[in-house]
Structure formats: C-alpha cells, structure tokens
Design an enzyme around this catalytic site. Structure first.
Site, mmCIF file in Angstrom:
data_model
loop_
_atom_site.group_PDB
_atom_site.id
_atom_site.type_symbol
_atom_site.label_atom_id
_atom_site.label_comp_id
_atom_site.label_asym_id
_atom_site.label_seq_id
_atom_site.Cartn_x
_atom_site.Cartn_y
_atom_site.Cartn_z
ATOM 1 N N ASN A 1 0.840 -1.578 0.223
ATOM 2 C CA ASN A 1 -0.148 0.078 -0.442
ATOM 3 C C ASN A 1 1.365 1.522 0.246
ATOM 4 O OD1 ASN A 1 -1.994 1.587 0.531
ATOM 5 N ND2 ASN A 1 -1.939 2.138 2.700
ATOM 6 N N HIS B 1 0.869 5.262 1.391
ATOM 7 C CA HIS B 1 0.589 6.013 2.330
ATOM 8 C C HIS B 1 0.995 7.797 2.439
ATOM 9 C CE1 HIS B 1 -2.670 7.137 5.150
ATOM 10 N NE2 HIS B 1 -1.948 7.266 6.230
#
Ligand code: GAR
Length: 172
Positions: free
Chosen positions: A92, A94
């Site tokens: 991911n 971020h």
C-alpha cells in the site's frame, strides 16, 4: 511475464504513473476498482489497460480466480480482510510518514498540525489500517510559506517517483 494488479477507488494518478513507468518493460499491469464510476477507470481505458470492477464483497472470489506477482493498493480506500490478504502479496502507499497520520486525509492532517517534515510510506498490508511492515519512506519539508495545495503536489510527486521503482524492485 510478471503481473501486477493496481487496486484503486478514485482519481488514479499513481495508477497512471505506474503504467507509464512499465510501458516498455516486460511487466503486465491490470487495474481493479471497487467503484464503477471511479475516474481511474477512464485512465485505464485511455491507456489500454485491462480493468476489473469488483464490488468489495467479491474481492476474495476475484483473487481465487486471478493470480498476480504483486498487488498494489494505490488509493484503494477499503480495508481488506485476512481471507483476501492470504491470496496474494499486497503493498500500500500512504501519504504520510507512518506511523504518523494513519487513515483518511493524512496530507491535510499533517499540514494542519504544523509538521515541518512529512512524506510518503510504502508498506506491506496487514489487517490493520496503514500498519504493515514498512518497505520505503521518503520525506519532504513543509516550508513555512507553503500552501496545502503546494504540499499536496510535493507528496504526489514523491509518490509517482518512488512507487513504480519500489514495485520493480519487489517483483525482480
Ligand atoms: C494517494 O495519495 C495515496 O497515498 C492515498 O490516496 C491517494 C490516491 O491518489 N492513499 C491513502 O490515503 C491510503 N490510506 P491517486 O488516486 O491519485 O493515486
């Protein structure tokens, strides 16, 4: 050929940066969106990238049928359950220096909190939000005269520069 799936729910600027980076390389990029009206789907069409619209509750079925070397969450705004995470390797991106500013609106919250430095984090995904093992971080300064828009631009610049490169390293 290595296969990478990008999962995105919205604007898709990271998706486009990834597609551009791998354009002339031996890597197949595909897109999954949980929203049938996401702007990222328009990008995929323009770029000639195969896309899947998969409602959140059908995600696990999807990964039982489709296999990828790596799955990249780039603005996919849902929390994946363990039964899905067990079916592939997920990373991911971020827009903060985790563990600071987990969750939504991280760019704005870092800016409003008067931070002098913030940045981006790329990490493995586990069941907790923005919590898995950190793979890479890059910092940027928040100058006193910077506007929120300028800071956001800096953050996205860093994301687009580093995420494709990290993906390439991971699938080597
Ligand atoms: C990116 O800034 C990404 O870091 C963030 O969503 C944005 C998506 O932009 N992700 C999160 O906040 C995850 N918690 P994009 O759709 O233009 O790539």
């Amino acid at each position: 050929m290595k296969k990478v799936l990008v999962m995105a729910s919205g604007f898709g600027s990271n998706f486009e940066a990834i597609v551009e980076y791998f354009k002339n390389k031996d890597v197949c990029i595909e897109l999954l969106s949980d929203k049938n009206n996401a702007y990222v789907l328009k990008r995929a069409k323009r770029l000639g990238i195969k896309s899947y619209i998969i409602p959140f509750n059908e995600t696990s079925n999807f990964f039982l049928k489709h296999k990828f070397n790596l799955v990249v969450l780039a603005g996919y705004m849902r929390i994946l359950p363990k039964e899905v995470l067990n079916l592939a390797e997920f990373i991911n991106i971020h827009p903060s220096l985790l563990p600071k500013y987990k969750g939504l609106n991280a760019i704005k919250r870092a800016f409003m909190s008067g931070e002098k430095v913030s940045g981006i984090t790329i990490h493995y995904v586990n069941e907790e939000v923005d919590c898995g093992e950190i793979i890479f971080q890059a910092e940027c300064k928040i100058e006193p005269d910077m506007t929120l828009e300028e800071f956001e631009e800096q953050i996205h610049f860093l994301e687009h520069m580093h995420l494709p490169r990290v993906i390439e390293e991971l699938i080597k």
